[in-house]
Motif scaffolding. Structure first.
Motif, PDB file in Angstrom:
ATOM      1  N   GLU A   1    -118.717  89.090 -22.397  1.00 52.96           N
ATOM      2  CA  GLU A   1    -117.940  89.840 -23.388  1.00 52.96           C
ATOM      3  C   GLU A   1    -118.737  90.044 -24.672  1.00 52.96           C
ATOM      4  OE1 GLU A   1    -113.789  89.252 -25.790  1.00 52.96           O
ATOM      5  OE2 GLU A   1    -113.859  88.591 -23.705  1.00 52.96           O
ATOM      6  N   THR A   2    -119.395  89.003 -25.128  1.00 49.57           N
ATOM      7  CA  THR A   2    -120.213  89.108 -26.337  1.00 49.57           C
ATOM      8  C   THR A   2    -121.370  90.070 -26.134  1.00 49.57           C
ATOM      9  OG1 THR A   2    -119.626  86.878 -27.042  1.00 49.57           O
ATOM     10  CG2 THR A   2    -121.628  87.813 -27.962  1.00 49.57           C
ATOM     11  N   ALA A   3    -122.047  89.990 -24.999  1.00 49.83           N
ATOM     12  CA  ALA A   3    -123.165  90.901 -24.716  1.00 49.83           C
ATOM     13  C   ALA A   3    -122.686  92.348 -24.730  1.00 49.83           C
ATOM     14  CB  ALA A   3    -123.808  90.560 -23.376  1.00 49.83           C
ATOM     15  N   LEU A   4    -121.551  92.621 -24.126  1.00 47.55           N
ATOM     16  CA  LEU A   4    -121.010  93.981 -24.115  1.00 47.55           C
ATOM     17  C   LEU A   4    -120.678  94.453 -25.524  1.00 47.55           C
ATOM     18  CD1 LEU A   4    -118.708  93.800 -20.956  1.00 47.55           C
ATOM     19  CD2 LEU A   4    -120.905  94.978 -21.179  1.00 47.55           C
ATOM     20  N   ASN A   5    -120.101  93.568 -26.344  1.00 40.25           N
ATOM     21  CA  ASN A   5    -119.770  93.930 -27.725  1.00 40.25           C
ATOM     22  C   ASN A   5    -121.027  94.216 -28.544  1.00 40.25           C
ATOM     23  OD1 ASN A   5    -117.019  93.679 -27.292  1.00 40.25           O
ATOM     24  ND2 ASN A   5    -116.954  91.564 -27.995  1.00 40.25           N
ATOM     25  N   LEU A   6    -122.049  93.378 -28.397  1.00 45.50           N
ATOM     26  CA  LEU A   6    -123.295  93.595 -29.135  1.00 45.50           C
ATOM     27  C   LEU A   6    -123.995  94.869 -28.678  1.00 45.50           C
ATOM     28  CD1 LEU A   6    -124.651  89.936 -29.356  1.00 45.50           C
ATOM     29  CD2 LEU A   6    -123.752  91.324 -31.225  1.00 45.50           C
TER      30      LEU A   6
ATOM     31  N   ARG B   1    -131.819  93.857 -28.119  1.00 52.03           N
ATOM     32  CA  ARG B   1    -132.511  92.926 -27.227  1.00 52.03           C
ATOM     33  C   ARG B   1    -131.773  91.613 -27.338  1.00 52.03           C
ATOM     34  NH1 ARG B   1    -133.737  97.173 -25.537  1.00 52.03           N
ATOM     35  NH2 ARG B   1    -135.760  98.140 -25.806  1.00 52.03           N
ATOM     36  N   LEU B   2    -131.064  91.253 -26.283  1.00 49.03           N
ATOM     37  CA  LEU B   2    -130.164  90.107 -26.315  1.00 49.03           C
ATOM     38  C   LEU B   2    -130.747  88.903 -25.595  1.00 49.03           C
ATOM     39  CD1 LEU B   2    -126.828  91.954 -25.551  1.00 49.03           C
ATOM     40  CD2 LEU B   2    -127.857  91.481 -27.785  1.00 49.03           C
ATOM     41  N   PHE B   3    -130.405  87.738 -26.116  1.00 49.02           N
ATOM     42  CA  PHE B   3    -130.837  86.461 -25.543  1.00 49.02           C
ATOM     43  C   PHE B   3    -129.602  85.585 -25.445  1.00 49.02           C
ATOM     44  CE2 PHE B   3    -132.386  82.092 -25.990  1.00 49.02           C
ATOM     45  CZ  PHE B   3    -133.398  82.075 -25.056  1.00 49.02           C
ATOM     46  N   THR B   4    -129.419  84.935 -24.320  1.00 47.38           N
ATOM     47  CA  THR B   4    -128.246  84.101 -24.090  1.00 47.38           C
ATOM     48  C   THR B   4    -128.657  82.648 -23.951  1.00 47.38           C
ATOM     49  OG1 THR B   4    -127.181  85.930 -22.932  1.00 47.38           O
ATOM     50  CG2 THR B   4    -126.262  83.743 -22.568  1.00 47.38           C
ATOM     51  N   ILE B   5    -127.919  81.776 -24.634  1.00 48.77           N
ATOM     52  CA  ILE B   5    -128.198  80.348 -24.557  1.00 48.77           C
ATOM     53  C   ILE B   5    -126.881  79.585 -24.440  1.00 48.77           C
ATOM     54  CG2 ILE B   5    -128.226  80.084 -27.076  1.00 48.77           C
ATOM     55  CD1 ILE B   5    -130.491  78.014 -26.647  1.00 48.77           C
ATOM     56  N   ARG B   6    -126.891  78.541 -23.626  1.00 51.90           N
ATOM     57  CA  ARG B   6    -125.704  77.702 -23.484  1.00 51.90           C
ATOM     58  C   ARG B   6    -125.685  76.715 -24.644  1.00 51.90           C
ATOM     59  NH1 ARG B   6    -122.249  77.144 -19.562  1.00 51.90           N
ATOM     60  NH2 ARG B   6    -123.613  78.053 -18.010  1.00 51.90           N
ATOM     61  N   ILE B   7    -124.596  76.688 -25.375  1.00 51.50           N
ATOM     62  CA  ILE B   7    -124.471  75.849 -26.564  1.00 51.50           C
ATOM     63  C   ILE B   7    -124.445  74.374 -26.168  1.00 51.50           C
ATOM     64  CG2 ILE B   7    -122.997  75.266 -28.537  1.00 51.50           C
ATOM     65  CD1 ILE B   7    -122.038  78.224 -28.408  1.00 51.50           C
ATOM     66  N   GLY B   8    -125.332  73.615 -26.799  1.00 52.12           N
ATOM     67  CA  GLY B   8    -125.392  72.178 -26.577  1.00 52.12           C
ATOM     68  C   GLY B   8    -126.265  71.760 -25.415  1.00 52.12           C
ATOM     69  N   TYR B   9    -126.939  72.708 -24.777  1.00 54.16           N
ATOM     70  CA  TYR B   9    -127.789  72.418 -23.626  1.00 54.16           C
ATOM     71  C   TYR B   9    -129.163  73.034 -23.837  1.00 54.16           C
ATOM     72  CZ  TYR B   9    -123.524  71.053 -21.220  1.00 54.16           C
ATOM     73  OH  TYR B   9    -122.362  70.433 -20.874  1.00 54.16           O
ATOM     74  N   ASP B  10    -130.164  72.538 -23.124  1.00 50.87           N
ATOM     75  CA  ASP B  10    -131.514  73.072 -23.229  1.00 50.87           C
ATOM     76  C   ASP B  10    -131.723  74.327 -22.399  1.00 50.87           C
ATOM     77  OD1 ASP B  10    -132.308  71.089 -24.967  1.00 50.87           O
ATOM     78  OD2 ASP B  10    -133.053  69.801 -23.381  1.00 50.87           O
ATOM     79  N   VAL B  11    -130.855  74.568 -21.419  1.00 55.20           N
ATOM     80  CA  VAL B  11    -130.993  75.754 -20.566  1.00 55.20           C
ATOM     81  C   VAL B  11    -129.672  76.496 -20.511  1.00 55.20           C
ATOM     82  CG1 VAL B  11    -132.790  74.757 -19.126  1.00 55.20           C
ATOM     83  CG2 VAL B  11    -130.420  74.506 -18.446  1.00 55.20           C
TER      84      VAL B  11
END
Length: 91
Positions: free
Chosen positions: A54-59, A67-77
């Protein structure tokens, strides 16, 4: 807005800088742990939702060339498939 041509590594590096220099302090707490943060590597704008879609679509709606980058909050991957992929990059 003109399209920016960055390698995947450049997108990841810029987004990680935004994350380390401000986003982390705002998002790494209780309810957000495990959710996905999607970061626009050019502007530093970001959003949070359970899957990041949802966030990627909004951005992308705000800036189709983002140019989007996705990261899991609180994790290294963000995503792992047999250890082959360390970060999910949406370009």
């Amino acid at each position: 807005m003109q399209s920016i041509f960055w390698s995947v590594e450049e997108v990841a590096s810029r987004a990680k800088q935004f994350y380390e220099n401000g986003i982390r302090q705002n998002v790494e707490h209780g309810d957000n742990i495990g959710k996905m943060s999607v970061i626009d590597a050019e502007t530093g704008e970001y959003g949070i939702d359970p899957t990041g879609v949802e966030t990627a679509l909004n951005l992308k709606q705000k800036n189709p060339n983002a140019r989007l980058f996705t990261i899991r909050i609180g994790y290294d991957v963000a995503v792992s498939f047999g250890g082959a992929i360390n970060q999910l990059v949406v370009v």
